[in-house]
Motif scaffolding. Sequence first.
Motif, mmCIF file in Angstrom:
data_model
loop_
_atom_site.group_PDB
_atom_site.id
_atom_site.type_symbol
_atom_site.label_atom_id
_atom_site.label_comp_id
_atom_site.label_asym_id
_atom_site.label_seq_id
_atom_site.Cartn_x
_atom_site.Cartn_y
_atom_site.Cartn_z
ATOM 1 N N VAL A 42 0.860 -1.174 0.000
ATOM 2 C CA VAL A 42 0.000 0.000 0.000
ATOM 3 C C VAL A 42 0.900 1.229 0.000
ATOM 4 O O VAL A 42 2.029 1.175 0.496
ATOM 5 N N ARG A 46 -1.854 9.717 0.611
ATOM 6 C CA ARG A 46 -3.279 9.665 0.335
ATOM 7 C C ARG A 46 -3.550 10.123 -1.101
ATOM 8 O O ARG A 46 -2.860 11.014 -1.590
ATOM 9 N N VAL A 48 -4.842 6.163 -0.592
ATOM 10 C CA VAL A 48 -4.079 4.918 -0.519
ATOM 11 C C VAL A 48 -4.362 4.077 -1.762
ATOM 12 O O VAL A 48 -5.515 3.897 -2.167
ATOM 13 N N VAL A 50 -3.560 0.292 -3.431
ATOM 14 C CA VAL A 50 -3.143 -1.081 -3.106
ATOM 15 C C VAL A 50 -2.665 -1.743 -4.395
ATOM 16 O O VAL A 50 -3.371 -1.720 -5.411
ATOM 17 N N ARG A 121 -10.897 -3.733 3.323
ATOM 18 C CA ARG A 121 -10.603 -2.435 3.913
ATOM 19 C C ARG A 121 -10.629 -1.302 2.880
ATOM 20 O O ARG A 121 -11.151 -0.217 3.181
ATOM 21 N N TYR A 122 -10.048 -1.525 1.707
ATOM 22 C CA TYR A 122 -9.803 -0.410 0.785
ATOM 23 C C TYR A 122 -10.642 -0.423 -0.500
ATOM 24 O O TYR A 122 -10.736 0.607 -1.154
ATOM 25 N N ARG A 142 -15.305 -1.944 7.728
ATOM 26 C CA ARG A 142 -14.751 -1.166 6.623
ATOM 27 C C ARG A 142 -14.282 0.185 7.128
ATOM 28 O O ARG A 142 -14.989 0.880 7.838
ATOM 29 N N THR A 144 -12.614 3.879 6.120
ATOM 30 C CA THR A 144 -12.303 4.778 5.006
ATOM 31 C C THR A 144 -10.860 5.181 5.062
ATOM 32 O O THR A 144 -10.182 5.035 6.061
ATOM 33 N N GLU A 145 -10.414 5.722 3.945
ATOM 34 C CA GLU A 145 -9.015 6.109 3.846
ATOM 35 C C GLU A 145 -8.682 7.226 4.820
ATOM 36 O O GLU A 145 -7.582 7.299 5.366
#
Length: 904
Positions: A42, A46, A48, A50, A121-122, A142, A144-145
Amino acid sequence: MTAIKHALQRDIFTPNDERLLSIVNVCKAGKKKKNCFLCATVTTERPVQVKMVKVKKSDKGDFYKRQIAWALRDLAVVDAKDAIKENPEFDLHFEKVYKWVASSTAEKNAFISCIWKLNQRYLRKKIDFVNVSSQLLEELPRVTEESVPSGENQSVTGGDEEVVDVYQELNAREEQDIEIMMEGCECAISNAEAFAERLSRELQVLDGANIQSIMASEKQVNILMKLLDEALKEVDQIELKLSSYEEMLQSVKEQMDQISESNHLIHLSNTNNVKLLSEIEFLVNHMDLAKGHIKALQEGDLASSRGIEACTNAADALLQCMNVALRPGHDMLLAVRQQQQRFSDLREQFARRLASHLNNVFVQQFTQALLQLYNRSYFLSVPGHDQSSTLAQHSVELALPNHHPFHRDLLRYAKLMEWLKSTDYGKYEGLTKNYMDYLSRLYEREIKDFFEVAKIKMTGTTKESKKFGLHGSSGKLTGSTSSLNKLSVQSSGNRRSQSSSLLDMGNMSASDLDVADRTKFDKIFEQVLSELEPLCLAEQDFISKFFKLQQHQSMPGTMTEAEDLDGGTLSRQHNAGVPPPVSSEKDMIRQMMIKIFRCIEPELNNLIALGDKIDSFNSLYMLVKMSHHVWTAQNVDPASFLSTTLGNVLVTVKRNFDKCISNQIRQMEEVKISKKSKVGILPFVAEFEEFAGLAESIFKNAERRGDLDKAYTKLIRGVFVNVEKVANESQKTPRDVVMMENFHHIFATLSRLKISCLETEKKEAKQKYTDHLQSYVIYSLGQPLEKLNHFFEGVEARVAQGIREEEVSYQLAFNKQELRKVIKEYPGKEVKKGLDNLYKKVDKHLCEEENLLQVVWHSMQDEFIRQYKHFEGLIARCYPGSGVTMEFTIQDILDYCSSIAQSH
């Protein structure tokens, strides 16, 4: 594996602002084991991102290199192959399916679990995990960024309370704080346990201080909570007011929605009306034909210039209306289909009316031209009428009728013909065929009458016309070809009265054909070609303009090659109105010209045959004139009808020219000499001179000079061979005289005419003349002093046998007494008498025309003096001191020769 992970983080991912989360050692399934690492990473910035990165060890093995990277959002399916049994194989489905084999099942499961957690998660898009054990897939809340700080060491593999089991480097500030803390404690480096205990005590002190601070701020916390409760009450009141406002605005919202929907419908209606108006205006503007145009198409006067212009404008407007590009759906409208049908009916009606009118114009012009032609040649066709007087009245001017007025009248319809060609090709082709039919008949009558006049002018009178077999306007030559007369060599006085071998080829004598006759033929033939050339060019130009064929591009409607040019019809490979297969417009023009002027080539060939029959020399004039006109036509258009036709006729003229040369050579071979008279200058030698002189005047600056040079070469070789043949067969005239006189004449002719291609033959003729002159002189001089010549020939023979010159006098047959005896037989009086007899004999051998008597006599005088000196030299060398001398001197010889020449 941990060491490898740290190395990869340090060398590859840290420079790219990425954190390595999971790693698996893999190789491609089914191939040689070339190990590499799949890494889940990752970004630290910002938003993020992956990624899944393939890392491979370099070939040298001392460092790792990044090979390829995929975004996790592009991953569609993760296939673990088997959810129950342990299996190191797994597939990753990106745009392409990648099949991998992990080094161990545990590494594979850990990597797949990491991918699942990163997905939860992303990513909003869920990845399909196939054949994966449910124990590896754990639900995560979940996040958020924005909820994950970049510097936090939160775990992506467990809950929020777990510490990430990932090596995290210290930043610069943290490193600085640790260094300050370690500098304040002396045992920080030497005794790590003491340093750790000190840190622990300080941490406990800080925790206690924090607790006391929290307990001391309880009052402020209570005040804050009270304020919060009051704020909540105010918020409740505001919510009540907002609810009442919302109820009040609900009805307004419904009304506004209705108004908005009504406005949308109005806008949609206006848009439709505008589009409908645009379509109607388009159809009205492009498919509405003015009443004036309709009237012109239906009733317009096609005979007047104003009416033709009105019909042309109306036809163009109709064509524009019919060819308008309709928009989708227009052809479904009834009004549009009715208008199109109306336009189609107007087009058919006007095309039919235009074709009928133009056919009438063709017939009218054809009839008018025939009347003019009839008025011109009426008396020629009246039986029993005196044709010589008729020719005097009607054939003074050799000219073809001018069709310019007809072309001018028809060119007014050129634009209408173009319209007809594009709208109704069937009627256009019909008009083309009718025009060719009428014009071919008209031109055939005009051209045949024109050539009839030309032939009569060439022969001079109708009596001569009958002599050459001239019957009717077709110009056919009849009568049998008589055999060529053989020449007989007679005395030089009547040689010129014989029929010439070159000029007798047409059964006519040389006196009947003089320079004036040939000049007249040349002028007539040039006038014929000069009249035909503008006629063909004018008609071709008219055809290209009237039938709109001037553009050099492929167009439909070309006549096929299978067309019958002798009166057949155009072969059609299409239905009426449909263009035929594409062909060249130049070919169409040429085919039309061939159809119209099909009689030109036969008539020219007949005229050429007549000219060749009158005088074979006419082939020279015809070759030059025809070559010039072919060259001129090819410069204009090498593929035109005129160029092709004249080129075909030029082949016939060239054949006649070659035949003329061959006949001359053949007649040279047939020459027979008379046994009773001397030969003199052979007729074909004199005729070659005449031929060359005439040819040089004709071919001056001509394009076909090369043909004449080839003919010269053939003729001169024939002359050389046959002169030698006649000389060998001659009985009365010595061979050397025949050769000497004729080659002298040939040399004089070539020197005078200066023919560059015969320079070699000129030198050869001069050499033959000189050789045979010398041979004749030496042979003839042996007769005046025959015994003396024989005596000294014997002396030279003895010397040649090896006897010394001063010992020859001791030979019995050649002693001094024999020498004196021979010399006494030739006193001066006898010598003069012998020379006089020799002069008379030479005079009998030589002809008067070449006038070589004095030249030969002078050469004999020089040769006699040379022999005299030779004899004296032999006497001085072979009979030294004998006192023997000739009874005449060199001066006596000169006097004798001069006296003899003057007396004759």
